[in-house]
Motif scaffolding. Structure first.
Motif, PDB file in Angstrom:
ATOM      1  N   LEU A  31       2.128  -9.345  -7.846  1.00  0.00           N
ATOM      2  CA  LEU A  31       1.806 -10.480  -7.084  1.00  0.00           C
ATOM      3  C   LEU A  31       2.402 -11.909  -7.642  1.00  0.00           C
ATOM      4  N   SER A  32       3.109 -12.924  -6.811  1.00  0.00           N
ATOM      5  CA  SER A  32       3.376 -13.991  -7.220  1.00  0.00           C
ATOM      6  C   SER A  32       3.078 -14.917  -6.094  1.00  0.00           C
ATOM      7  N   VAL A  33       3.203 -16.523  -6.295  1.00  0.00           N
ATOM      8  CA  VAL A  33       2.628 -17.448  -5.528  1.00  0.00           C
ATOM      9  C   VAL A  33       3.872 -18.195  -5.246  1.00  0.00           C
ATOM     10  N   SER A  34       3.850 -18.831  -4.153  1.00  0.00           N
ATOM     11  CA  SER A  34       4.781 -19.660  -3.718  1.00  0.00           C
ATOM     12  C   SER A  34       4.356 -20.686  -2.716  1.00  0.00           C
ATOM     13  N   ASN A  55       3.374  -9.749  -2.422  1.00  0.00           N
ATOM     14  CA  ASN A  55       2.673  -8.557  -3.210  1.00  0.00           C
ATOM     15  C   ASN A  55       4.457  -7.752  -3.025  1.00  0.00           C
ATOM     16  N   LYS A  56       5.004  -7.600  -3.917  1.00  0.00           N
ATOM     17  CA  LYS A  56       6.116  -6.821  -3.983  1.00  0.00           C
ATOM     18  C   LYS A  56       5.831  -5.416  -4.506  1.00  0.00           C
ATOM     19  N   GLY A  57       4.802  -5.170  -4.889  1.00  0.00           N
ATOM     20  CA  GLY A  57       4.201  -3.487  -5.263  1.00  0.00           C
ATOM     21  C   GLY A  57       3.963  -2.811  -4.019  1.00  0.00           C
ATOM     22  N   GLY A  58       3.563  -1.607  -4.551  1.00  0.00           N
ATOM     23  CA  GLY A  58       3.251  -0.615  -3.593  1.00  0.00           C
ATOM     24  C   GLY A  58       1.807  -0.237  -3.337  1.00  0.00           C
ATOM     25  N   THR A  59       1.286  -1.145  -4.092  1.00  0.00           N
ATOM     26  CA  THR A  59      -0.452  -1.219  -3.764  1.00  0.00           C
ATOM     27  C   THR A  59      -0.997  -2.529  -3.420  1.00  0.00           C
TER      28      THR A  59
END
Length: 151
Positions: A31-34, A55-59
């Motif tokens: 997770l990241s915020v922009s 969310n760049k992850g797979g979950t």
């Protein structure tokens, strides 16, 4: 004896496969915020806030709460068909985004302890169901700020 060797080999193979991955953290949320901002509040006790969680992850994960020292409480809302509804959580899809924007999902800063002014920053703590918390510095922009133009 042969059965024990086959079982051990099968177990070793399964453990090896379980450890395989892309190495990019794709099996968990990333997770990241922009694009965070708060329009300068027009009232002394309430403000809105907007941001994008990627969310760049797979979950998938879930935003479960938002807190800040500037407000007595922060509630999360969705707006559908012109009707605003308070939510207790928002899904953050795998390989996707959760967007809080004017006219849609948004944060409501209630019981402001002081009125944030343009040029200041408000610190938020975002809490998720699975991932660790994220701290965000949200700039206070003009009351008429438009993120698509930056003015």
């Amino acid at each position: 004896m042969r059965r024990a060797v086959l079982t051990a080999a099968a177990l070793a193979g399964a453990l090896t496969l379980a450890g395989c991955g892309t190495g990019s953290g794709s099996s968990k949320a990333d997770l990241s915020v922009s694009a965070s901002y708060m329009p300068q509040p027009v009232s002394a006790d309430m403000a809105a806030g907007f941001l994008t969680i990627t969310n760049k992850g797979g979950t998938k994960d879930e935003l479960t709460s938002v807190t800040s020292d500037v407000a007595g409480q922060i509630t999360m809302h969705s707006t559908v068909g012109g009707s605003m509804e308070e939510k207790t959580s928002f899904a953050v899809p795998a390989h996707g985004q959760l967007v809080f924007k004017s006219g849609g999902n948004h944060l409501m800063f209630e019981k402001l302890k002081h009125k944030p002014e343009q040029g200041q920053k408000v610190t938020l703590k975002l809490t998720f169901a699975k991932s660790g918390p994220l701290t965000v510095e949200m700039p206070v922009e003009s009351a008429t700020y438009n993120p698509s133009t930056g003015h």
